[in-house]
Enzyme design. Structure first.
Site, PDB file in Angstrom:
ATOM      1  N   MET A 175     -27.220 -27.787 -42.474  1.00 56.82           N
ATOM      2  CA  MET A 175     -28.586 -27.865 -42.022  1.00 56.82           C
ATOM      3  C   MET A 175     -29.071 -29.300 -42.110  1.00 56.82           C
ATOM      4  O   MET A 175     -28.671 -29.988 -43.042  1.00 56.82           O
ATOM      5  CB  MET A 175     -29.469 -26.954 -42.894  1.00 56.82           C
ATOM      6  CG  MET A 175     -30.338 -27.643 -43.950  1.00 56.82           C
ATOM      7  SD  MET A 175     -32.046 -27.704 -43.371  1.00 56.82           S
ATOM      8  CE  MET A 175     -32.733 -29.040 -44.355  1.00 56.82           C
ATOM      9  N   PRO A 176     -29.821 -29.818 -41.187  1.00 58.74           N
ATOM     10  CA  PRO A 176     -30.391 -29.095 -40.055  1.00 58.74           C
ATOM     11  C   PRO A 176     -29.392 -28.946 -38.905  1.00 58.74           C
ATOM     12  O   PRO A 176     -28.397 -29.656 -38.850  1.00 58.74           O
ATOM     13  CB  PRO A 176     -31.555 -29.996 -39.621  1.00 58.74           C
ATOM     14  CG  PRO A 176     -31.697 -31.046 -40.673  1.00 58.74           C
ATOM     15  CD  PRO A 176     -30.344 -31.182 -41.264  1.00 58.74           C
TER      16      PRO A 176
END
Lengths: 67, 67, 67, 67, 67, 67
Positions: free
Chosen positions: C1-2
């Site tokens: 993530m992201p």
């Protein structure tokens, strides 16, 4: 299917959003021949701080339009 | 066009997000030769309960990092 | 993530796309303080018939630009 | 990679969502042979006013089910 | 609803993908209590040149793994 | 902005898709009051092996409908 996602900034009324989604549903029923029940639409709405166009956040763009 | 969606967990400041989006805009302008005004970016931010990596929610991951 | 998704029309070289993705990665590392290995980017590329702006497909827009 | 996005309407508990995401993670580990740490899932949750199926918002659908 | 999108690089068999989607469907039926017919899943598959992790395209990552 | 993504299975003609996108554009212009040039739509089309509903791939669903 099909599934439609609408990415947009906050600021419209629920009525505007519902009318928009109804017409999108109709566009798919008319042109793809699908059953309305098969059409799913979701709006992923972002606060103005979470969206940028032309290198400016929508906070900055809104501030400029007020000038 | 192009349209960029960033899926990320909550926890960053608005300034961090704006700076990130500005640099992403610049990356597209530099390498694709598009006009900045054509670049649209939206952050779809999730609360820590709505995101998982490695089989653990970001609530669980944050709790582990504090240990 | 992201996780970043780039929706774009076909027509760029692999080198342009790789350079763009490298700079997007760097934008996240710099401003969010994440490890590069945590940044995943995917380009969802559409043929010109599958993309529309201003009520015209990218086939129609490309034809107009040639005039 | 892979990255999974779940578009859903509000209304489930955090426990339901965490259990769902854990099983999705397991599905990818089992069938794709990836490391669990490589599997990232994000739920993009919409309020009932931001989702439509069959030409009706989820507010309208919820109201009909109560009848 | 819900609608699941899986962003992944090319390289798995149709059988792996079908099995993965079946188990994801089951995860939603089990934990959200939805009807299977309401669960829609789409894989958006990218060629290795269209995906990057850790600042390297999946072409580069595949080349490194072969060494 | 707004940006619309349509996830759908392969099988429609380019004309059906263009007509659908034109009507979606019109839905946004009418109900949100945006300029048509601000409306961007992309179809992410999946082969029948990459889409599942009700626990069956669209290959399986197509085979059943032919019976």
């Amino acid at each position: 299917m099909p599934e439609i996602t609408v990415n947009m900034a906050a600021g419209r009324t629920d009525e505007q959003k519902a009318n928009m989604m109804r017409d999108i549903t109709q566009a798919l029923v008319t042109h793809l021949g699908v059953d309305p029940e098969a059409v799913v639409i979701q709006i992923n709405e972002a606060p103005l701080t979470h969206k940028m166009k032309g290198g400016k956040t929508f906070v900055e763009r809104a501030a400029e339009q007020k000038k």
